[in-house]
Scaffold this active site. Structure first.
Site, PDB file in Angstrom:
ATOM      1  CG  HIS A   1      76.353  35.769 100.888  1.00  0.00           C
ATOM      2  ND1 HIS A   1      76.980  36.109 102.068  1.00  0.00           N
ATOM      3  CD2 HIS A   1      77.267  35.088 100.169  1.00  0.00           C
ATOM      4  CE1 HIS A   1      78.220  35.663 102.048  1.00  0.00           C
ATOM      5  NE2 HIS A   1      78.422  35.030 100.912  1.00  0.00           N
TER       6      HIS A   1
HETATM    7  P1  AMP Z   1      81.263  33.922 100.062  1.00  0.00           P
HETATM    8  O1  AMP Z   1      81.286  34.875 101.230  1.00  0.00           O
HETATM    9  O2  AMP Z   1      82.503  33.139  99.908  1.00  0.00           O
HETATM   10  O3  AMP Z   1      80.048  33.023 100.075  1.00  0.00           O
HETATM   11  O4  AMP Z   1      81.124  34.763  98.730  1.00  0.00           O
HETATM   12  C1  AMP Z   1      81.015  36.144  98.667  1.00  0.00           C
HETATM   13  C2  AMP Z   1      80.555  36.516  97.260  1.00  0.00           C
HETATM   14  O5  AMP Z   1      80.351  37.916  97.206  1.00  0.00           O
HETATM   15  C3  AMP Z   1      81.558  36.182  96.155  1.00  0.00           C
HETATM   16  O6  AMP Z   1      80.892  35.446  95.138  1.00  0.00           O
HETATM   17  C4  AMP Z   1      82.048  37.539  95.659  1.00  0.00           C
HETATM   18  O7  AMP Z   1      82.293  37.550  94.271  1.00  0.00           O
HETATM   19  C5  AMP Z   1      80.897  38.456  96.012  1.00  0.00           C
HETATM   20  N1  AMP Z   1      81.254  39.820  96.339  1.00  0.00           N
HETATM   21  C6  AMP Z   1      82.374  40.257  96.987  1.00  0.00           C
HETATM   22  N2  AMP Z   1      82.292  41.574  97.250  1.00  0.00           N
HETATM   23  C7  AMP Z   1      81.082  41.978  96.743  1.00  0.00           C
HETATM   24  C8  AMP Z   1      80.413  43.223  96.710  1.00  0.00           C
HETATM   25  N3  AMP Z   1      80.944  44.324  97.267  1.00  0.00           N
HETATM   26  N4  AMP Z   1      79.197  43.276  96.109  1.00  0.00           N
HETATM   27  C9  AMP Z   1      78.635  42.174  95.562  1.00  0.00           C
HETATM   28  N5  AMP Z   1      79.218  40.972  95.560  1.00  0.00           N
HETATM   29  C10 AMP Z   1      80.429  40.866  96.156  1.00  0.00           C
END
Ligand code: AMP
Ligand code: ZN
Length: 195
Positions: free
Chosen positions: A112
């Site tokens: 992502h």
């Molecule tokens: P990272 O894996 O550290 O790059 O970031 C994960 C991102 O996903 C963070 O910005 C969270 O706020 C976001 N996040 C966590 N759970 C969900 C979810 N179920 N749906 C959408 N975004 C999410």
């Protein structure tokens, strides 16, 4: 990941519509019409569920690629499409300054790319780790990942030592030279930059 853990994640994913294991949260969210803002055959953009700024999206591949470390030369055109999505999101947010990039050590599965505004004003931004993950070299700009992929055919992992030191970097405003003592002071200060 161990075989046992992998099979547990597999079971969690199969048995319900929404995957139960927290690390698979994005795999459910990328199919949620409430969160999707744009999609193509290969790419989907969703709103981040816990935004760390006024504007915060995630851009993901429809294919099951785990992280930037699963990318190879065959993914260059996919990554270029991530760039097209970024450009369109920028066009839709004229007044904001948006950046695109990847966390060097992501916490959630499925590649992502964050597209996030520089204000960093949000109730979900709470900890020093949140702050440093977007404002230090832990945040790898989109263009750097694309260049490295074109030059080397893969993305090199950062060391555990570097990860630790980036996370413990002293707080520093991302828009001026102010060095806040703590997160409440930083969060209050960020409002002074809001136009
Ligand atoms: P990272 O894996 O550290 O790059 O970031 C994960 C991102 O996903 C963070 O910005 C969270 O706020 C976001 N996040 C966590 N759970 C969900 C979810 N179920 N749906 C959408 N975004 C999410
Ligand atoms: Zn400042």
């Amino acid at each position: 990941m161990s075989k046992r853990n992998a099979s547990m994640l597999g079971d969690a994913y199969k048995s319900t519509k929404q995957p139960r294991h927290w690390s698979l949260g994005l795999v459910g969210s990328m199919k949620d019409p409430e969160l999707i803002v744009k999609q193509s055959d290969r790419v989907v953009a969703i709103r981040d569920k816990y935004p760390k700024a006024k504007v915060h999206y995630l851009v993901l591949p429809q294919d099951d690629i785990n992280s930037i470390y699963g990318l190879n030369k065959n993914h260059i055109s996919l990554l270029e499409e991530f760039g097209d999505f970024y450009e369109e999101l920028k066009e839709n947010h004229d007044g904001a300054t948006l950046r695109a990039g990847f966390h060097a050590v992501p916490s959630l599965q499925r590649l992502h790319m964050h597209v996030i505004s520089s204000d960093m004003v949000s109730p979900c931004l709470k900890t020093k780790v949140h702050w440093n993950s977007f404002t230090t070299k832990f945040f790898i700009p989109y263009q750097d990942v694309l260049s490295e992929l074109k030059e080397s055919g893969s993305i090199q992992k950062i060391s555990t030592e570097l990860h630790k030191s980036l996370m413990s970097t002293d707080l520093q405003c991302n828009q001026c030279s102010f060095k806040p003592k703590n997160m409440p002071q930083l969060k209050e200060h960020l409002f002074t930059h809001v136009k």
